[in-house]
Structure formats: C-alpha cells, structure tokens
Design a protein around this motif. Structure first.
Motif, PDB file in Angstrom:
ATOM      1  N   LEU A   1      -8.196 -13.681  -0.264  1.00 39.77           N
ATOM      2  CA  LEU A   1      -8.488 -12.976  -2.032  1.00 39.77           C
ATOM      3  C   LEU A   1      -9.233 -13.836  -2.749  1.00 39.77           C
ATOM      4  O   LEU A   1      -9.155 -14.980  -2.812  1.00 39.77           O
ATOM      5  CB  LEU A   1      -7.129 -14.394  -2.213  1.00 39.77           C
ATOM      6  CG  LEU A   1      -6.293 -13.564  -3.619  1.00 39.77           C
ATOM      7  CD1 LEU A   1      -5.654 -12.338  -4.387  1.00 39.77           C
ATOM      8  CD2 LEU A   1      -5.594 -14.321  -3.799  1.00 39.77           C
TER       9      LEU A   1
ATOM     10  N   VAL B   1      -1.333  -8.329  -6.546  1.00 39.08           N
ATOM     11  CA  VAL B   1      -1.418  -7.780  -5.240  1.00 39.08           C
ATOM     12  C   VAL B   1      -0.564  -7.751  -4.515  1.00 39.08           C
ATOM     13  O   VAL B   1       0.113  -9.059  -4.532  1.00 39.08           O
ATOM     14  CB  VAL B   1      -3.150  -8.802  -4.929  1.00 39.08           C
ATOM     15  CG1 VAL B   1      -3.869  -8.141  -5.806  1.00 39.08           C
ATOM     16  CG2 VAL B   1      -2.868  -9.730  -4.735  1.00 39.08           C
TER      17      VAL B   1
ATOM     18  N   ASP C   1       0.601  -8.325   0.014  1.00 40.82           N
ATOM     19  CA  ASP C   1       0.422  -9.350   1.333  1.00 40.82           C
ATOM     20  C   ASP C   1       1.140  -8.036   1.826  1.00 40.82           C
ATOM     21  O   ASP C   1       2.487  -8.521   1.913  1.00 40.82           O
ATOM     22  CB  ASP C   1       0.897 -10.630   1.044  1.00 40.82           C
ATOM     23  CG  ASP C   1       0.345 -10.565   3.190  1.00 40.82           C
ATOM     24  OD1 ASP C   1      -0.817  -9.789   3.764  1.00 40.82           O
ATOM     25  OD2 ASP C   1       0.466 -11.379   2.547  1.00 40.82           O
TER      26      ASP C   1
ATOM     27  N   ALA D   1       0.257  -2.699  -9.581  1.00 44.13           N
ATOM     28  CA  ALA D   1      -0.156  -3.035  -7.864  1.00 44.13           C
ATOM     29  C   ALA D   1       1.166  -1.951  -7.131  1.00 44.13           C
ATOM     30  O   ALA D   1       1.782  -2.261  -7.658  1.00 44.13           O
ATOM     31  CB  ALA D   1      -0.251  -4.523  -7.258  1.00 44.13           C
TER      32      ALA D   1
ATOM     33  N   ASP E   1      -6.549  -6.568   2.411  1.00 47.08           N
ATOM     34  CA  ASP E   1      -5.814  -6.894   2.843  1.00 47.08           C
ATOM     35  C   ASP E   1      -5.382  -6.360   4.030  1.00 47.08           C
ATOM     36  O   ASP E   1      -5.507  -5.335   4.806  1.00 47.08           O
ATOM     37  CB  ASP E   1      -4.587  -5.723   1.990  1.00 47.08           C
ATOM     38  CG  ASP E   1      -3.023  -6.088   2.918  1.00 47.08           C
ATOM     39  OD1 ASP E   1      -2.472  -7.494   3.556  1.00 47.08           O
ATOM     40  OD2 ASP E   1      -2.641  -5.439   2.258  1.00 47.08           O
TER      41      ASP E   1
ATOM     42  N   THR F   1       0.123 -14.085  -7.818  1.00 51.42           N
ATOM     43  CA  THR F   1       0.064 -13.579  -8.783  1.00 51.42           C
ATOM     44  C   THR F   1      -1.104 -14.425  -9.670  1.00 51.42           C
ATOM     45  O   THR F   1      -1.101 -15.321  -8.829  1.00 51.42           O
ATOM     46  CB  THR F   1       1.244 -13.481 -10.343  1.00 51.42           C
ATOM     47  OG1 THR F   1       1.355 -14.674  -9.748  1.00 51.42           O
ATOM     48  CG2 THR F   1       2.579 -12.632  -9.579  1.00 51.42           C
TER      49      THR F   1
ATOM     50  N   SER G   1      -2.095  -5.338 -15.128  1.00 48.00           N
ATOM     51  CA  SER G   1      -1.807  -5.498 -13.286  1.00 48.00           C
ATOM     52  C   SER G   1      -0.950  -4.502 -13.517  1.00 48.00           C
ATOM     53  O   SER G   1      -0.142  -4.622 -13.338  1.00 48.00           O
ATOM     54  CB  SER G   1      -2.431  -6.652 -13.077  1.00 48.00           C
ATOM     55  OG  SER G   1      -2.446  -6.006 -12.059  1.00 48.00           O
TER      56      SER G   1
ATOM     57  N   ASN H   1      -3.314 -10.091 -13.044  1.00 49.56           N
ATOM     58  CA  ASN H   1      -3.180  -9.235 -11.772  1.00 49.56           C
ATOM     59  C   ASN H   1      -2.179  -9.758 -11.136  1.00 49.56           C
ATOM     60  O   ASN H   1      -1.752 -11.113 -11.304  1.00 49.56           O
ATOM     61  CB  ASN H   1      -5.026 -10.066 -11.316  1.00 49.56           C
ATOM     62  CG  ASN H   1      -5.891  -9.479 -11.782  1.00 49.56           C
ATOM     63  OD1 ASN H   1      -6.528  -8.803 -12.150  1.00 49.56           O
ATOM     64  ND2 ASN H   1      -6.362 -10.483 -12.549  1.00 49.56           N
TER      65      ASN H   1
ATOM     66  N   SER I   1      -8.872  -9.731  -5.984  1.00 47.18           N
ATOM     67  CA  SER I   1      -9.031  -8.899  -4.812  1.00 47.18           C
ATOM     68  C   SER I   1      -8.433  -9.175  -4.242  1.00 47.18           C
ATOM     69  O   SER I   1      -9.237 -10.427  -3.838  1.00 47.18           O
ATOM     70  CB  SER I   1     -10.039  -7.786  -5.063  1.00 47.18           C
ATOM     71  OG  SER I   1     -10.115  -7.215  -3.714  1.00 47.18           O
ATOM     72  N   ILE I   2      -7.548  -8.426  -3.281  1.00 43.37           N
ATOM     73  CA  ILE I   2      -7.324  -8.153  -1.794  1.00 43.37           C
ATOM     74  C   ILE I   2      -8.089  -8.375  -0.236  1.00 43.37           C
ATOM     75  O   ILE I   2      -7.728  -7.119  -0.609  1.00 43.37           O
ATOM     76  CB  ILE I   2      -5.304  -9.720  -1.697  1.00 43.37           C
ATOM     77  CG1 ILE I   2      -5.304  -9.277  -0.690  1.00 43.37           C
ATOM     78  CG2 ILE I   2      -4.964  -7.382  -1.765  1.00 43.37           C
ATOM     79  CD1 ILE I   2      -3.328  -9.766  -0.304  1.00 43.37           C
TER      80      ILE I   2
ATOM     81  N   HIS J   1     -13.804  -7.129  -5.999  1.00 48.35           N
ATOM     82  CA  HIS J   1     -13.526  -6.374  -5.342  1.00 48.35           C
ATOM     83  C   HIS J   1     -14.364  -7.044  -4.232  1.00 48.35           C
ATOM     84  O   HIS J   1     -14.975  -7.118  -3.372  1.00 48.35           O
ATOM     85  CB  HIS J   1     -13.499  -4.562  -5.295  1.00 48.35           C
ATOM     86  CG  HIS J   1     -13.048  -3.878  -4.037  1.00 48.35           C
ATOM     87  ND1 HIS J   1     -11.383  -3.513  -4.484  1.00 48.35           N
ATOM     88  CD2 HIS J   1     -13.402  -3.154  -2.772  1.00 48.35           C
ATOM     89  CE1 HIS J   1     -11.453  -2.725  -3.248  1.00 48.35           C
ATOM     90  NE2 HIS J   1     -12.725  -2.283  -2.345  1.00 48.35           N
TER      91      HIS J   1
END
Length: 443
Positions: free
Chosen positions: A69, A333, A335, A292, A62, A19, A290, A331, A59-60, A111
């Motif tokens: 990140l 995301v 993993d 995800a 992955d 986060t 956000s 945000n 943005s990750i 991104h």
C-alpha cells in the motif's frame, strides 16, 4: 471502539478494506461472517494520529503474495507499507524541482505499478506521483523486508504536464476593459466564446485493459469521457446534480461508472450514453472523497468527510454495512485476495476452532448416549413382555381368574332358580286368593 451499524439486507460478503484519514491513520476493516446480517468491523490500526501526516492519496498493489500500500502524506513523505501487517517497506521524500516546499506543492494522486522480474527473487515496483502544480514523477524501486534494504532508482523521470499560476483575465476584467474602450462587439463576442477553465477533481480509466478512454469529474459538477485516440475534446459531457464531483470509479464491465459529489450523492452512470442508471439508497451526510470497486465481489465502498465507511451492493444499490471511523476519511481500497481460510489459520482463531471441535465431539457423544438409553428402554420393554407371557402361562394368579369363571356361573344358576321359586310362590298365592274370592261369592 468505532460504532458499527447493520442494515436489514442479505448481509455483507467476506471482504477486507483499508482506509486512510486526515490524521495519517490506516485502518483495516474486515467482514468475516457468511451468515445474513454480518457486520464489518475494525481489526487493526496502523500509525499514530498526527495532522501533519494526513494521507492525501493512496494506492494498493493488489497481488496474492506480499501486497503493498502506497500513501502520500501532507508532510511530503511517500511511504510504502505492507498490507498484511503494516510494516514500513520504503520511505521517499517529495523533492520539487524548483525548490518549493512539499507543503506548497502537495501530492494529489499516487499509483503503484507491478513489475515482475524473472531473473531476480525480489520484486520491482514503479511509483507514479502527481502534484498540485502538475509535476509528475516516475520512480522504480525493489521492495524488501526493511526500508534500508530497498533499492531505489537513481535517476527518476520527471516532467510537467500543465502550467501553474492563476487565470489573469476574468470575466470582470474583460467587461471592464470593454466598457473603457467602448467596444461593445468585443464584449458580445467574448461573452459568446468564453469558457471557464476546467478544474478536474478526479479521474479514472474506463477499463484496465484499454488506457485510451478515461473518465474525469470536474468542479463544475460535470462528468466527461475522453478518448485520446479520437480527439482532444471530450466525447461525452453531462451534469450531475449541483455540487463538484469528488470521486469517480470504474466498473468491471467497461461502461458503468460510479460517481460521488460534494453533497454526499452516490450514483451509477452508463458512460456510453450518459444515462443515469440509479442512485444508491441511503444519503451520505458528508462529501464523498473516495470510491472503490471490489475486483471480484459485487460491492463498492465509499468514504468521505462524514467519517463513515459504507459498503453497497451494486445490483440492488442497497446499503449493506456502515462503520464509523471517527476521523475524516480520504481514501479506501480493497484487498481482493482476502480469504476467511487465511484468517482461520492465524493465532487467535484456533481457540474458536477447538471450541467447534469440542461442540462436535459433544454432539457425537449425545447420539451415542441416546442410543444406549434407547437400548435400555428396549430391554425393559422386552422384560415386561416376557413377564407377562410367564404370568399367563404358569404363574399362580392366572388360574384363579380361570377358576373364578365357573363359580360365577353357579351363582348365576342359583339366582335363576330362586327367581323361579319366588315366581312360583307368587303364583300359588295368587291362585289361593282367587279361590278364596270364589268361596266368598258362593256363600
């Protein structure tokens, strides 16, 4: 320490989420328990609190090895950090073409694109950024272990996707001009054809494989589906509650969309028909910023201005776990390559493993002790049986019991004889009494 709230649920599956908040902090939240009721908790925190480093977009990248990140900060810096340990890999300034300051034209979306080069051992990545005034920039770089060794693209691609400025003519201005000129028909036509300008707040592609369809949320609480291969206008438009749409995320099935608004409502919608599938159970107390979707597990994460990270089950729409993170969140995301086995192989975990092995050894030792004790009990029992057999066969006390039986018989015979004699004595006395009675009668 942040507060953690667990809810009566089947439990959180193992996951790892990151986060970002308004103070520029990046926090790592993990759930490592497989048992029911396992709660998520904060395991790491990267950065120092500074309001000028507020994370506006994240943005990750992955991937299984060396995930990255990317974060865009309020100060105008774009940083690429390692997801594993938080090390800084690349730092880029947000340079505006017209010379405006980065604070006046902040980045709203970011991104990271993955690009693998077979001829080189390093990995090339592409970074896409978009500012408030519509300035888009694409830049490639080759990431390395340190920011000094990173190679940047000397000529990034930039263009403007929309014009900047304000709406000069408003409904009030049109109404005022119509009254002055006396053109009532113009006022009527303007009222019929006027549409307010669209203010997009969030957007996502409907599928990662098909980039022709995208879903966008607007400030006028509308959700729109666009198909660029069909037409420029939205294919489907529907309203959701009465507050602006702040976050939109797509599902893996290609037709389900998760939306969150400014009043904390979270719901899932079938974008093919615009039908509301259902709202998630549990009201958020602040605006959702956000959402995800986990690439593998059936869970989604949401965060917002109430400083809570919430984990939801997409099938039952129930709240699985909640973590309080103190700052307003911007945000979140996932993993997806996080595994408990990887955590078990880290430094602090072998102590727990040794404890488990010690417990196993103790458990193994206990059955052996029980077996030995059971053998001891068996030997004592066998000894008792043998002693009983020997006592019955040739020991001294046993014949006494056997010899006591005839003595008892003799005593019983003596008693019977005595009873017979007494009975005979009684009979003789009775006969004597009868004779004496007869003699007295005769006299």
């Amino acid at each position: 320490m942040p507060r953690t709230t667990t809810v009566e649920s089947p439990g959180c599956p193992p996951f790892r989420a990151l986060t970002a908040d308004v103070l520029g902090l990046v926090k790592v939240i993990e759930s490592r328990g497989e048992q029911s009721g396992a709660a998520a908790k904060v395991v790491e925190r990267w950065g120092d609190p500074d309001s000028s480093k507020c994370v506006l977009a994240a943005s990750i990248l992955d991937r299984k090895t060396d995930p990255l990140l990317g974060v865009a900060r309020k100060s105008g810096l774009i940083e690429v950090i390692s997801v594993i340990n938080g090390d800084l890999r690349l730092s880029l300034p947000n340079v505006c073409q017209d010379g405006t300051r980065p604070e006046d034209d902040p980045i709203v979306k970011l991104h990271l694109f993955k690009k693998q080069r077979s001829e080189s051992s390093t990995r090339s990545c592409t970074l896409l950024t978009c500012t408030t005034k519509g300035s888009v920039r694409i830049e490639s770089f080759e990431d390395s272990k340190s920011p000094a060794d990173s190679i940047r693209d000397p000529s990034p691609t930039t263009w403007n996707v929309c014009g900047s400025g304000r709406e000069l003519k408003s409904m009030y201005g049109i109404y005022k001009n119509a009254l002055k000129s006396g053109l009532q028909n113009l006022l009527l036509k303007t009222a019929l054809i006027y549409l307010p300008p669209t203010w997009f707040t969030s957007a996502t592609f409907l599928s990662k494989d098909d980039h022709r369809k995208l879903v966008a949320g607007t400030n006028c609480h509308q959700v729109r589906l666009y198909d660029i291969s069909a037409q420029r206008r939205p294919v489907i438009t529907f309203d959701f509650r009465e507050t602006p749409i702040k976050a939109v995320a797509e599902d893996l099935d290609g037709h389900t969309v998760y939306i969150g608004n400014g009043s904390g409502d979270l719901a899932s919608v079938d974008i093919r028909t615009g039908k509301l599938l259902g709202c998630f159970i549990g009201k958020c107390s602040g605006s959702i910023r956000s959402i995800a979707r986990h690439p593998e597990l059936p869970i989604i994460a949401s965060c917002g201005l109430d400083s809570y990270l919430r984990i939801w089950d997409i099938h039952s729409r129930q709240l699985l776990s909640t973590v309080f993170l103190k700052q307003h969140l911007t945000n979140v995301v996932f993993d997806s390559h996080f595994r408990i086995q990887d955590v078990a192989g880290s430094a602090p975990e072998p102590q727990d493993v040794n404890e488990v092995t010690c417990q196993d050894e103790d458990e193994e030792a206990m059955p052996t002790k029980r077996k030995t004790t059971s053998k001891g009990h068996g030997d004592s029992r066998s000894k008792k049986k043998k002693s009983r057999k020997t006592n019955v066969a040739g020991s001294a006390p046993e014949p006494q019991d056997v010899n006591e039986v005839p003595w008892q018989d003799e005593d019983e015979e003596a008693m019977t004889t005595k009873r017979k004699k007494t009975s005979k004595g009684h009979g003789d006395s009775r006969s004597k009494k009868k004779k004496s009675r007869k003699i007295t009668e005769e006299d």
